[in-house]
Enzyme design. Structure first.
Site, mmCIF file in Angstrom:
data_model
loop_
_atom_site.group_PDB
_atom_site.id
_atom_site.type_symbol
_atom_site.label_atom_id
_atom_site.label_comp_id
_atom_site.label_asym_id
_atom_site.label_seq_id
_atom_site.Cartn_x
_atom_site.Cartn_y
_atom_site.Cartn_z
ATOM 1 N N ASN A 53 1.500 5.865 15.009
ATOM 2 C CA ASN A 53 2.401 6.932 14.587
ATOM 3 C C ASN A 53 2.336 7.205 13.095
ATOM 4 O O ASN A 53 1.932 6.347 12.312
ATOM 5 C CB ASN A 53 3.816 6.515 14.923
ATOM 6 C CG ASN A 53 4.131 5.215 14.226
ATOM 7 O OD1 ASN A 53 3.567 4.192 14.548
ATOM 8 N ND2 ASN A 53 4.990 5.246 13.251
ATOM 9 N N LYS A 181 13.953 -4.612 11.991
ATOM 10 C CA LYS A 181 13.662 -3.913 10.729
ATOM 11 C C LYS A 181 14.386 -2.582 10.685
ATOM 12 O O LYS A 181 14.526 -1.920 11.712
ATOM 13 C CB LYS A 181 12.152 -3.685 10.622
ATOM 14 C CG LYS A 181 11.706 -3.159 9.277
ATOM 15 C CD LYS A 181 10.196 -3.164 9.166
ATOM 16 C CE LYS A 181 9.574 -1.964 9.830
ATOM 17 N NZ LYS A 181 8.113 -1.954 9.747
ATOM 18 N N LYS A 183 15.156 1.121 8.072
ATOM 19 C CA LYS A 183 14.674 1.966 6.978
ATOM 20 C C LYS A 183 15.654 1.973 5.818
ATOM 21 O O LYS A 183 16.875 1.966 6.024
ATOM 22 C CB LYS A 183 14.465 3.398 7.483
ATOM 23 C CG LYS A 183 13.445 3.502 8.609
ATOM 24 C CD LYS A 183 12.093 3.004 8.182
ATOM 25 C CE LYS A 183 11.066 3.151 9.291
ATOM 26 N NZ LYS A 183 9.751 2.606 8.903
ATOM 27 N N ASP A 212 12.408 -1.368 5.077
ATOM 28 C CA ASP A 212 11.180 -0.596 4.886
ATOM 29 C C ASP A 212 11.516 0.695 4.148
ATOM 30 O O ASP A 212 12.243 1.536 4.665
ATOM 31 C CB ASP A 212 10.589 -0.278 6.265
ATOM 32 C CG ASP A 212 9.246 0.426 6.185
ATOM 33 O OD1 ASP A 212 8.815 0.775 5.068
ATOM 34 O OD2 ASP A 212 8.632 0.637 7.248
ATOM 35 N N GLU A 238 9.448 -3.780 2.657
ATOM 36 C CA GLU A 238 8.181 -3.159 3.079
ATOM 37 C C GLU A 238 7.930 -1.837 2.367
ATOM 38 O O GLU A 238 8.854 -1.045 2.186
ATOM 39 C CB GLU A 238 8.251 -2.944 4.593
ATOM 40 C CG GLU A 238 7.010 -2.321 5.208
ATOM 41 C CD GLU A 238 7.064 -2.394 6.731
ATOM 42 O OE1 GLU A 238 7.526 -3.418 7.277
ATOM 43 O OE2 GLU A 238 6.640 -1.418 7.387
ATOM 44 N N GLU A 264 0.078 -0.726 5.657
ATOM 45 C CA GLU A 264 -0.095 0.150 6.818
ATOM 46 C C GLU A 264 -0.740 1.476 6.429
ATOM 47 O O GLU A 264 -1.290 2.169 7.283
ATOM 48 C CB GLU A 264 1.251 0.398 7.499
ATOM 49 C CG GLU A 264 2.203 1.252 6.685
ATOM 50 C CD GLU A 264 3.546 1.489 7.364
ATOM 51 O OE1 GLU A 264 4.337 0.531 7.422
ATOM 52 O OE2 GLU A 264 3.794 2.605 7.832
ATOM 53 N N ASP A 291 -2.993 -1.377 9.725
ATOM 54 C CA ASP A 291 -2.789 -0.775 11.042
ATOM 55 C C ASP A 291 -4.144 -0.604 11.715
ATOM 56 O O ASP A 291 -4.961 0.203 11.275
ATOM 57 C CB ASP A 291 -2.102 0.589 10.889
ATOM 58 C CG ASP A 291 -1.752 1.208 12.229
ATOM 59 O OD1 ASP A 291 -2.585 1.104 13.164
ATOM 60 O OD2 ASP A 291 -0.670 1.801 12.348
ATOM 61 N N HIS A 321 0.701 -3.335 11.705
ATOM 62 C CA HIS A 321 1.582 -2.185 11.923
ATOM 63 C C HIS A 321 1.103 -1.399 13.145
ATOM 64 O O HIS A 321 -0.054 -1.484 13.523
ATOM 65 C CB HIS A 321 1.518 -1.287 10.679
ATOM 66 C CG HIS A 321 2.208 0.039 10.840
ATOM 67 N ND1 HIS A 321 1.560 1.179 11.232
ATOM 68 C CD2 HIS A 321 3.496 0.395 10.636
ATOM 69 C CE1 HIS A 321 2.419 2.184 11.259
ATOM 70 N NE2 HIS A 321 3.603 1.736 10.906
ATOM 71 N N GLU A 340 4.429 -5.673 15.010
ATOM 72 C CA GLU A 340 5.564 -4.771 15.187
ATOM 73 C C GLU A 340 5.556 -4.209 16.607
ATOM 74 O O GLU A 340 4.530 -4.202 17.274
ATOM 75 C CB GLU A 340 5.390 -3.612 14.179
ATOM 76 C CG GLU A 340 6.557 -2.678 14.063
ATOM 77 C CD GLU A 340 6.386 -1.706 12.889
ATOM 78 O OE1 GLU A 340 5.239 -1.456 12.472
ATOM 79 O OE2 GLU A 340 7.407 -1.191 12.402
HETATM 80 MG MG MG Z 1 6.449 0.626 7.557
#
Ligand code: MG
Length: 390
Positions: A53, A181, A183, A212, A238, A264, A291, A321, A340
């Site tokens: 994503n 986690k 944001k 993050d 993060e 990531e 990632d 990630h 994750e």
């Molecule tokens: Mg992140």
């Protein structure tokens, strides 16, 4: 043995949530199906792959450059020495024909989707799970039977508020997660501290909550956040600053007591080398989150892990990630520090197979052949199978 056809499509990952930098109202990703002439269980082997994503679909690169190169190549040039399976290294170098070095941007996700699909096919041809293939080829045959996982969540959502954030975190706890986690960086610092404290009421200790900022902060703000958060003993901070600003990482690492996590949005072996060489990251506590579906695929991800080995990084400090089955296969097969997952967002691509159970924050790694996308029924039945069947 040859690739008969490669199909690609753009799928929507649209949702109303946002992180500190982007919203996801128009988010897409590329999905590919590599159809081979190899037959297992009476059916042609099909390798599936997709981006993770946050970086949009890359249909133009796939249709105009990568897919034609693979279909025009001498089929034998894509096979291993024995001619009994596809060779991901040879397939990778065929895709990268006439591509200049440097500028590792959106091309990396297109290659990443196809590379994942080739690895899926390779494992299915050997009738093994992908984590087992990774273990045999890159980890002396050893793999983890259970992997530590955490949900990427706690997005900013106009309708949720702090109560909604707490309810989301409680949902993760009820589902068996211990580490989670959320944001930060998309609201004033004081508001974010209140959000963190609300989440901590659910998670318990700070070691069970990571934050993050999605690279939304400059060094001054990141330093202010690090200072304000130091009282909580959080799991990690993060993407505090721009992923390619190695100097800012190095400056922040000097004063930030909590672990940092990043990578990531670092998409190539050489960018990874620069991050590890100049980013000031601390091998005893910080996290590397490359990632595998964005950094040119699992092939380049593995090359990055091997390079990090040589630079003194323990494999347990990697946590891929992406929140998909690919990260789980790599974490198990290379014995990394976890991965994750997205139990609630980025569906039907996020998360693991239907039968996967989370217990004490760990997931037992399934033994389905290949990547295991066939065990994720909504993804397989609504996206992958129709794509392969045309
Ligand atoms: Mg992140």
């Amino acid at each position: 043995m040859r690739i008969v056809e490669i199909r690609e499509m753009t799928a929507s990952l649209s949702s109303t949530m946002r992180n500190a930098f982007i919203d996801f109202s128009k988010m897409t990703l590329s999905v590919v199906a590599v159809i081979t002439d190899v037959v297992r269980d009476g059916k042609p082997v099909v390798g599936y792959g997709f981006n993770s994503n946050g970086r949009y679909a890359q249909g133009g690169v796939l249709r105009e450059r990568l897919i034609p190169r693979l279909l025009e190549a001498d089929p034998e040039s894509l096979l291993d020495e024995a001619g009994t399976n596809f060779d991901p290294v040879r397939v990778h170098s065929c895709m990268m024909t006439n591509e200049k070095p440097g500028g590792h941007g959106e091309r990396a996700f297109a290659v990443g989707a196809l590379d994942a699909a080739i690895w899926d096919a390779v494992a299915k041809i050997e009738e093994k799970s992908l984590h087992q293939i990774f273990a045999e080829r890159f980890n002396g045959g050893a793999f983890d039977e259970a992997v530590r996982v955490y949900p990427g969540g706690g997005y900013y959502d106009p309708e949720k508020g702090t109560d909604g954030l707490k309810a989301e975190m409680q949902g993760y706890r009820d589902a068996g997660y211990t580490l989670m986690k959320m944001k930060i960086g998309g609201a004033p610092l004081d508001d974010d501290m209140r959000r963190i404290e609300a989440a901590l009421e659910v998670t318990g200790g700070g070691e069970f909550l990571a934050v993050d900022a999605n690279a939304a902060l400059d060094l001054d703000r990141a330093t202010a956040y690090a200072g304000a958060m130091s009282q909580y003993g959080l799991a990690w901070f993060e993407e505090p600053v721009d992923p390619l600003d190695y100097e800012a990482h190095a400056e922040l690492a000097k004063v930030c007591t909590m672990p940092l996590a990043t990578a990531e949005n670092v998409f190539s072996l050489i960018d990874a080398k620069n991050l590890l060489q100049y980013g000031g990251l601390r091998r005893d506590r910080d996290w590397l989150q490359f990632d595998p579906s964005l950094c040119y695929g699992p092939s380049e991800f593995i090359a990055i892990v091997k390079m990090a080995d040589e630079m003194g990084w323990a494999r347990r400090r990697h946590g891929p990630h992406g929140g998909q089955q690919l990260g789980l296969a790599l974490a198990a097969g290379l014995q990394l520090g976890g991965t994750e997952t997205y139990p609630l967002v980025f569906q039907p691509f996020g998360g693991f197979g239907d039968d996967v159970v989370i217990e004490d924050g760990m997931v037992r790694v399934p033994n389905a052949p290949g990547l295991g996308v066939e065990t994720k029924s909504e993804l397989y039945n609504t996206v992958l199978k129709p794509l392969a069947q045309g």
